[in-house]
Design a protein around this motif. Sequence first.
Motif, mmCIF file in Angstrom:
data_model
loop_
_atom_site.group_PDB
_atom_site.id
_atom_site.type_symbol
_atom_site.label_atom_id
_atom_site.label_comp_id
_atom_site.label_asym_id
_atom_site.label_seq_id
_atom_site.Cartn_x
_atom_site.Cartn_y
_atom_site.Cartn_z
ATOM 1 N N THR A 320 19.673 76.276 63.780
ATOM 2 C CA THR A 320 18.905 77.465 64.161
ATOM 3 C C THR A 320 19.293 78.651 63.285
ATOM 4 O O THR A 320 20.333 78.656 62.632
ATOM 5 C CB THR A 320 19.162 77.804 65.637
ATOM 6 O OG1 THR A 320 20.563 77.896 65.864
ATOM 7 C CG2 THR A 320 18.586 76.711 66.531
ATOM 8 N N ASP A 325 17.414 82.060 68.752
ATOM 9 C CA ASP A 325 16.820 80.731 68.599
ATOM 10 C C ASP A 325 17.677 79.661 69.269
ATOM 11 O O ASP A 325 17.160 78.749 69.923
ATOM 12 C CB ASP A 325 16.642 80.400 67.116
ATOM 13 C CG ASP A 325 15.587 81.262 66.457
ATOM 14 O OD1 ASP A 325 14.763 81.851 67.183
ATOM 15 O OD2 ASP A 325 15.597 81.357 65.217
ATOM 16 N N LEU A 326 18.970 79.769 69.076
ATOM 17 C CA LEU A 326 19.872 78.776 69.655
ATOM 18 C C LEU A 326 19.841 78.845 71.179
ATOM 19 O O LEU A 326 19.731 77.823 71.863
ATOM 20 C CB LEU A 326 21.297 79.013 69.132
ATOM 21 C CG LEU A 326 22.375 78.036 69.609
ATOM 22 C CD1 LEU A 326 21.995 76.607 69.264
ATOM 23 C CD2 LEU A 326 23.713 78.383 68.980
ATOM 24 N N SER A 329 16.529 77.428 72.451
ATOM 25 C CA SER A 329 16.451 75.977 72.348
ATOM 26 C C SER A 329 17.170 75.308 73.508
ATOM 27 O O SER A 329 16.683 74.338 74.093
ATOM 28 C CB SER A 329 17.062 75.505 71.021
ATOM 29 O OG SER A 329 16.281 75.926 69.928
ATOM 30 N N SER A 336 12.933 73.758 68.629
ATOM 31 C CA SER A 336 12.411 74.952 67.955
ATOM 32 C C SER A 336 11.556 74.593 66.747
ATOM 33 O O SER A 336 10.789 75.422 66.261
ATOM 34 C CB SER A 336 13.572 75.849 67.515
ATOM 35 O OG SER A 336 14.444 75.140 66.640
#
Length: 793
Positions: A320, A325-326, A329, A336
């Motif tokens: 990521t 984003d992490l 997810s 993602s």
Amino acid sequence: MRKNGLIFFFSLFSVILFSQNTVRGKITNQDGVPLSGSHIHIGTKSVSSNDMGIYLIKRLPSGVTKVHVSYIGFKSIDTILTIKGDVVLDFVLQPQMDELKEVVIKEKANTVNTSVLEQKIKGETIEKFSNQTLGELLKNIPGVSTLKTGSTVVKPIIHGLFGSRVPVINNSVRLEDQQWGTEHAPNFDVNAAGKITVIKGASGLQYGGDAVGGLVIISPVAVTKDTLYGKTILNYASNGRGGSISSSLHKGNDKGWSWNALTTYKYMGDREAPNYVLSNTGNREFNFFGDLKYSGAKYDLTTNYSFYSTTIGILRASHTGNVNDLYNSISNKVPSVIADFTYDIGNPKQEVQHHLASAHLNYYFDETASLSLQYAFQFNKRKEFDLRRGDFRNRPALDLELATHSFTADYKKVVHDWVVKSGGSASFQNNFANPATGVQPLIPSYNRIEVGAYGIASYDFSETFTADAGLRYDFYQLNATKFYSKSRWNERGFSNRFDHFIVGEQGNQWFTKPEFKFHNVSASLGFRKTFEANTNWYFNLSLANRNPNPSEFFSDGLHHSSGVIELGDLGLQKEQSIKVTTTFQKKWSQFSFEISPFVNQVDNFMFLRPIAFETTIRGAFPVWEYQQTNARLAGFDFQSHWQINPNWQYDFSLAYVRGKDVTNRTSLIDIPPLNLGNSIQFSKKEWYHFKAELKSEMVFRQNHFPDTNFVANVIENNSLVPVLVDISSPPPAFHLLHLYSEMKFKTTTNSAITIALFVQNMLNTSYRDYLNRQRFFADEMGRNIQLQLKFNY
């Protein structure tokens, strides 16, 4: 008898009991070539000859008795023998002129330890999993699970332990392939195996004293008949839209010479979950194995070479770009990155090559004594590619070259009811971390020296009671060269404690030369008791010591193929394991079962623990740290077999292990949950050897786990907001159904075609596996329909 057993158990063979007559000898053909696997029946006892055609039968009563010797393709011998004392009796068998309908290979079982039940995987099961990994194949044994990184990187777990705690012995050589990594699968092609044995304990002292979890012993196909035969296996898999081809030839005993040759090629595209493509999860694989053996009158010499090459795509969604984003997810349960299916393999990915060459000499002094000498060289080259841009796009972020030289010597002596083994080993290993990557290597360059010696003895107190004991000493030295950033050095608490490792300074980095030495003693003690009516009891107590591996000592940065930042600890101490295993086995005419409880106390247990997020110039990644604690693992394995009638059979298995952090009074991380296996099989030989099997796999939710959740700051509405990242909670339980069926068609007298259909996850169930390091980012694979064609010729 019980009293004698107790005396032995506490005094280590201080009592020698009276032995009756012994008959030994050698079985050869008319040219003097040994016939391995010959059957010798004397009175009520029977054995099979070893690789040199040598056999030994003990405790025979005096008097007149019948003798029967047989071997496939040769005329049997029936005679009468009068026994008055120990006898040496050799037999020469003449060829049977009748034409054989098929090739049959017989091999004597190789028992590593008499007090531990060894579990073996049959050749037909190995062929069934021809298109899959060693880890997936080993799951067929109760008590063996898998630790996965995505769909293609699979490591075996034995009783909750994995990695360097479970050595893989390939053709008597310990596999050295950077096995410390959680996402480093064993570099081995299952098609090259003739037999696979799993030992759930540290009792195989001739292979080392650090098998805290257990051993996986792989033996190649052994050919003793003077014949040429081969097989080709073609596989096509719907999930991944690819397959494999494996072809082998085997030639045996042509004036003492025999050889094997095998090649395998695999080509797979992206795997798919039930609802989306698992982008960048294709793989390529090319493997070769060949050996050449010469058998003389008193010796045999074998040389072999294997080459394993693979390229493995790593799930794109596991890398990521930022903390948001992490976190999304993990929280949203949706990858993602989801792209269209492709055969292309982009970054992140692994490229691995492994070479193994060895020479093995067995010398037989007589029917009771032999010496084995072996030299092996291994070279492992591992490249891991990160998501890099510009000129660095095609440059690996990790480039390691691991070279290992090893030498072993083993001596075996049989004296009446005693079997004594002793020997030693030495190895030198060099790891070179290529600095041209432009990234500080996760694992530094290092040299490792290991020297060990062992002794094992077993004694038959009677036909129904055998005991064994062993002792091993190992010396281990590790010297490394590594740069540490000064901030990381202070952050890890290395100042003052390890400043004596510092030999230089370069800007904001310390140049260090860590050096470690260990002296280890390992031991094993146990017995096997046979009761009437096919009832056996095995008991084993083992002591094992495992030194911290280079990953646990030195990890310092991003592990690119797994998308995880790993941090080692120079202060780690060696693990010490005391394990008790026992097995009760009972067989009836149509039903059998075995139950194997165990307890494993591991002091200074080393494990990876998630502690935080960390943002680098390449993105945001979870941070995992090596820590130590005192641990206890306990559980049991159970399996049963019911031959309902000649056509129907039912198998059941159960495996449970509970891992506890004794020091912190919590649970251990990455422990397999309770799992059940049920399978029902129908077979009808008259229907072209038709066979159909329906298998149920039930994996429960892991309810015992440590709380390693932590708080991280994510951006919401242009401001930083603290959120709790749930990195601990295991996924729900899941249930899978698998179907396997096959039919065999005879084409000529000595050849046949087998057609098989294998459907995994036939209901296309969506689920996540607690033991998959990428479970935070994507579901497991969906339905996979595999068609297999096997040609025997």
